[in-house]
Enzyme design. Sequence first.
Site, PDB file in Angstrom:
ATOM      1  N   ASP A 199     -11.011   0.081 -25.167  1.00 19.20           N
ATOM      2  CA  ASP A 199     -11.044   0.063 -23.704  1.00 19.20           C
ATOM      3  C   ASP A 199     -11.336   1.430 -23.097  1.00 19.20           C
ATOM      4  O   ASP A 199     -10.899   2.444 -23.614  1.00 19.20           O
ATOM      5  CB  ASP A 199      -9.672  -0.334 -23.138  1.00 19.20           C
ATOM      6  CG  ASP A 199      -9.414  -1.811 -23.194  1.00 19.20           C
ATOM      7  OD1 ASP A 199     -10.345  -2.557 -23.527  1.00 19.20           O
ATOM      8  OD2 ASP A 199      -8.272  -2.205 -22.891  1.00 19.20           O
ATOM      9  N   PRO A 230       0.809  -1.223   0.000  1.00 17.60           N
ATOM     10  CA  PRO A 230       0.000   0.000   0.000  1.00 17.60           C
ATOM     11  C   PRO A 230       0.847   1.281   0.000  1.00 17.60           C
ATOM     12  O   PRO A 230       0.325   2.362  -0.268  1.00 17.60           O
ATOM     13  CB  PRO A 230      -0.842  -0.099   1.277  1.00 17.60           C
ATOM     14  CG  PRO A 230      -0.599  -1.433   1.863  1.00 17.60           C
ATOM     15  CD  PRO A 230       0.531  -2.088   1.154  1.00 17.60           C
ATOM     16  N   ARG A 236      -3.394  -8.606 -21.060  1.00 18.32           N
ATOM     17  CA  ARG A 236      -4.340  -8.311 -22.142  1.00 18.32           C
ATOM     18  C   ARG A 236      -3.798  -7.276 -23.123  1.00 18.32           C
ATOM     19  O   ARG A 236      -4.317  -7.129 -24.216  1.00 18.32           O
ATOM     20  CB  ARG A 236      -5.707  -7.910 -21.592  1.00 18.32           C
ATOM     21  CG  ARG A 236      -5.714  -6.674 -20.747  1.00 18.32           C
ATOM     22  CD  ARG A 236      -7.007  -6.544 -19.977  1.00 18.32           C
ATOM     23  NE  ARG A 236      -8.169  -6.433 -20.862  1.00 18.32           N
ATOM     24  CZ  ARG A 236      -8.450  -5.363 -21.604  1.00 18.32           C
ATOM     25  NH1 ARG A 236      -7.667  -4.316 -21.565  1.00 18.32           N
ATOM     26  NH2 ARG A 236      -9.513  -5.344 -22.359  1.00 18.32           N
ATOM     27  N   GLU A 248       3.468  -7.931   8.623  1.00 19.62           N
ATOM     28  CA  GLU A 248       3.623  -6.494   8.850  1.00 19.62           C
ATOM     29  C   GLU A 248       4.429  -5.852   7.737  1.00 19.62           C
ATOM     30  O   GLU A 248       4.446  -4.639   7.596  1.00 19.62           O
ATOM     31  CB  GLU A 248       4.303  -6.226  10.196  1.00 19.62           C
ATOM     32  CG  GLU A 248       3.433  -6.548  11.394  1.00 19.62           C
ATOM     33  CD  GLU A 248       2.063  -5.877  11.335  1.00 19.62           C
ATOM     34  OE1 GLU A 248       2.011  -4.644  11.342  1.00 19.62           O
ATOM     35  OE2 GLU A 248       1.059  -6.615  11.269  1.00 19.62           O
TER      36      GLU A 248
HETATM   37 CL1  6GU Z   1      -0.108  -3.954  -3.395  1.00 17.73          CL
HETATM   38  N1  6GU Z   1      -0.695  -4.772  -0.957  1.00 17.73           N
HETATM   39  C1  6GU Z   1      -1.451  -4.770   0.149  1.00 17.73           C
HETATM   40  N2  6GU Z   1      -1.122  -5.586   1.164  1.00 17.73           N
HETATM   41  N3  6GU Z   1      -2.513  -4.014   0.311  1.00 17.73           N
HETATM   42  C2  6GU Z   1      -2.835  -3.215  -0.719  1.00 17.73           C
HETATM   43  C3  6GU Z   1      -2.090  -3.162  -1.905  1.00 17.73           C
HETATM   44  C4  6GU Z   1      -1.007  -3.966  -1.995  1.00 17.73           C
HETATM   45  N4  6GU Z   1      -2.649  -2.268  -2.735  1.00 17.73           N
HETATM   46  C5  6GU Z   1      -3.696  -1.786  -2.064  1.00 17.73           C
HETATM   47  N5  6GU Z   1      -3.801  -2.340  -0.858  1.00 17.73           N
END
Ligand code: 6GU
Length: 254
Positions: A165, A85, A150, A112
């Site tokens: 698209d 994230p 794709r 973690e």
């Molecule tokens: Cl790439 N990993 C995790 N654990 N949570 C996420 C993410 C990635 N992208 C959005 N939330």
Amino acid sequence: MRIDIITIFPELFNPFLQLGIVKKALEKKTVDIRAHDLRNFALDKHRMVDDYPYGGGPGMVLKPEPIWRAVEQIPQPRRVVFLTPHGRTFDQEKAWEMAQLKNLVLICGRYEGVDERVREELVDEEISIGDYVLNGGEIPAMVIMEAVIRLLPEVLGDEDSVVGDSFYQGLLDHPHYTRPEEFKGYRVPGVLLSGDHKKIARWRKKESLRQTLLKRPDLIKKANLDPEDRDLLAEIEAEIEEGLGGKEDRNEKC
Ligand code: 6GU
């Protein structure tokens, strides 16, 4: 293109690889996908991939050595992506960029996190798929692979070509209709039945602009609009101003 995934749950990828467009691309050898079990790169007798955080606190941290060994056996040149994230948000432009790569490595985080030395020394790029928290990078890896595969040459047939698209030109796609011509009293827009291809193309462009303006005005600001697009946009804005242009005005109810 070759994609290597480093994960503690390689089995999660089985159904993804065995169906539909991804399966077809694998059969055609347009892409080669290998899901590696991180545990196979842990050399201790317990095949340990995670450990307690220095400094204490909750949760476990992925150890650096197994990830390092897993990445080092993948041919160069390779782009090493860590899914987290913390990363930059994935989008269609990033998908096009990745579709040009020869070797893409996707490291799926869990717990973690991962030892910081992996992020600093081994990883080229961190990518997220949106602002929410998932338990690991496996589903993000599938999201990215599906978006990238794709786009590879000859994966999609003409019928579902990427040119149509949403996001291809930075805009959302126009509405689509199929038979019947009338459904529960609602008719297909007349122009689509006219056989006039120029008019149809203009209608589609206009409705693509309308969808984008109404649902994702942020994309309109970023889009590369030519003078003709700007005229269509002005028409749409005038229609909205007059209270026209709702779906009642466009799909004739009988
Ligand atoms: Cl790439 N990993 C995790 N654990 N949570 C996420 C993410 C990635 N992208 C959005 N939330």
